[in-house]
Design a protein around this motif. Structure first.
Motif, PDB file in Angstrom:
ATOM      1  N   ARG A  64     -95.259 -64.066  62.875  1.00  0.00           N
ATOM      2  CA  ARG A  64     -94.945 -65.185  61.970  1.00  0.00           C
ATOM      3  C   ARG A  64     -94.612 -66.444  62.769  1.00  0.00           C
ATOM      4  NH1 ARG A  64     -92.313 -64.882  56.494  1.00  0.00           N
ATOM      5  NH2 ARG A  64     -91.141 -66.788  56.093  1.00  0.00           N
ATOM      6  N   GLN A 112     -92.109 -60.541  62.494  1.00  0.00           N
ATOM      7  CA  GLN A 112     -91.608 -61.906  62.666  1.00  0.00           C
ATOM      8  C   GLN A 112     -92.136 -62.577  63.923  1.00  0.00           C
ATOM      9  OE1 GLN A 112     -89.560 -59.194  62.552  1.00  0.00           O
ATOM     10  NE2 GLN A 112     -87.866 -59.361  64.015  1.00  0.00           N
ATOM     11  N   SER A 128     -94.052 -59.756  57.378  1.00  0.00           N
ATOM     12  CA  SER A 128     -93.486 -61.081  57.618  1.00  0.00           C
ATOM     13  C   SER A 128     -94.550 -62.141  57.865  1.00  0.00           C
ATOM     14  CB  SER A 128     -92.529 -60.993  58.816  1.00  0.00           C
ATOM     15  OG  SER A 128     -91.913 -62.221  59.066  1.00  0.00           O
ATOM     16  N   ALA A 129     -95.495 -61.880  58.771  1.00  0.00           N
ATOM     17  CA  ALA A 129     -96.523 -62.875  59.087  1.00  0.00           C
ATOM     18  C   ALA A 129     -97.574 -62.966  57.993  1.00  0.00           C
ATOM     19  CB  ALA A 129     -97.181 -62.537  60.419  1.00  0.00           C
ATOM     20  N   TYR A 175     -87.167 -64.560  58.137  1.00  0.00           N
ATOM     21  CA  TYR A 175     -88.411 -63.850  58.409  1.00  0.00           C
ATOM     22  C   TYR A 175     -89.126 -63.308  57.172  1.00  0.00           C
ATOM     23  CZ  TYR A 175     -86.111 -63.670  63.021  1.00  0.00           C
ATOM     24  OH  TYR A 175     -85.470 -63.983  64.187  1.00  0.00           O
TER      25      TYR A 175
END
Length: 380
Positions: A16, A13, A39-40, A341
């Motif tokens: 992200r 995250q 997440s990213a 996230y």
């Protein structure tokens, strides 16, 4: 002039949210993620799949980047030294980052620098722990030198018998330990600073972090009722550490607030959970600040945008209907900001956070707590 390419190792995250900050700056942002579901990796355009422990994967990723930075501290320092020797710009560098990777090295360096820390010692046997306890008293705190986070790798040890059991387990698993005194603190704080390669530094207001079972539940900015001398000492200690260790980027210093002053607990050389409030609550978010720092751009204004800001983590609880809770939370509180996230829900896992701003601390805190609990499914 072409915009630079920033590569962040790790697809969590933090990457992200750094990706979000990069969009406004026009920077090309690349992510080294382990899976497409990270997440990213779900949101970034430029994703390279690979293992951060694999030197060849790091080389291939870095080849397309002007600067490489991190959303975690787990890249082997030897790999980073190799990359630097091959001409890769790595920020923070391995000689700084190792102090966030190894608590023993961190304590050694901070002690030499005169930074206030809990009393501590390297320990290898139960006898070492008992000898340390004779000086500081039981219970003592045992910490794994590497790999611990969110309360993992930390044990409060009440007796020599328990110390023997834990040391034997650690030895069998090849975990090296340090022992620290159990600090009688009034609360936990965090000082977030940023430092650029040419030495510019800025400090955010010191915040209070509320921990439950070793996991951060809530962050209050600024820390309410904090003695101005303690606040200044925390900021000065964080800036001193950043300079002493030659940190580039954001540095989070987790602290114990005691009647005698602040003591340094942990370090993180990256954007940090204690700084998520800055997205709405500061003139420059920690994520934009980190990008500015690693690119050696002038650093941004870290001041508050409201008298009080409260960030509450949304922790996983079975399988809550997160999106189904948006209508209630947004209707109840139009000023609320929700950040999710894209992570698989697991009990106790950080899957998002909410942020509330205002001029009445108790009101702001209640609003943040209610939203986090509602999204988690604890209240209906």
């Amino acid at each position: 002039m072409e915009y630079p390419v920033v590569g962040m190792v790790g697809g969590g995250q933090l990457a992200r949210m750094t990706h979000q900050a990069s969009i406004g700056l026009g920077i090309t942002f690349r992510v080294l993620a382990q899976t497409p579901d990270d997440s990213a990796a779900q949101v970034a355009r430029h994703v390279h799949l690979g293992d951060h422990r694999d030197l060849d994967a790091l080389r291939a990723f870095a080849a397309a980047c002007d600067v490489v930075t991190f959303d975690h501290e787990h890249v082997p320092a030897a790999h980073l030294r190799t990359l630097r020797a091959e001409g890769v710009v790595v920020r923070p560098g391995p000689d700084a980052l190792v102090h966030a990777q190894d608590k023993g090295l961190m304590r050694e360096r901070l002690t030499r620098a005169g930074v206030p820390c809990p009393r501590w010692r390297h320990v290898a046997t139960a006898g070492d722990v008992a000898a340390f306890a004779e000086e500081v008293g039981w219970p003592v705190v045992l910490k794994a030198r590497r790999g611990g986070y969110d309360g993992k790798g930390v044990w409060v040890v009440p007796s020599s018998e328990e110390a023997r059991r834990l040391v034997e387990e650690a030895t069998a698993r090849k975990i090296r330990l340090i022992a620290e005194e159990k600090v009688e603190f009034t609360r936990e704080l965090a000082a977030l600073v940023a430092r650029s390669p040419h030495g510019q530094g800025v400090a955010y207001p010191v915040v209070e972090t509320v921990q439950v079972d070793g996991v951060c539940r809530e962050v209050i900015a600024p820390a309410p009722g904090l003695d101005p001398e303690h606040a200044a000492a925390a900021q000065q200690a964080a800036l001193k550490i950043a300079g002493e260790l030659d940190v580039t980027g954001v540095l989070a210093v987790e602290l114990f607030d005691t009647p005698a002053g602040v003591l340094v607990n942990e370090l993180a050389m990256r954007p940090h959970n204690s700084g998520h409030w800055t997205i709405e609550g500061a003139r420059t978010s920690q994520f934009e600040q980190h990008l500015r720092a690693v690119l050696d751009l002038p650093l941004g204004d870290p001041s508050l945008t409201a008298p009080y800001v409260v960030m509450a983590n949304v922790l996983g609880l079975d399988e809550p209907d997160i999106y189904g809770g948006y209508e209630h939370c947004m209707a109840r509180d139009p000023g609320l900001k929700i950040h999710m996230y894209g992570k698989e829900v697991r009990p106790g896992r950080k899957i998002g956070h909410v942020t509330v701003l205002g001029d009445d601390l108790e009101d702001v805190r209640e609003r943040a707590r209610h939203a986090a609990a509602y999204l988690r499914g604890e209240i209906t």
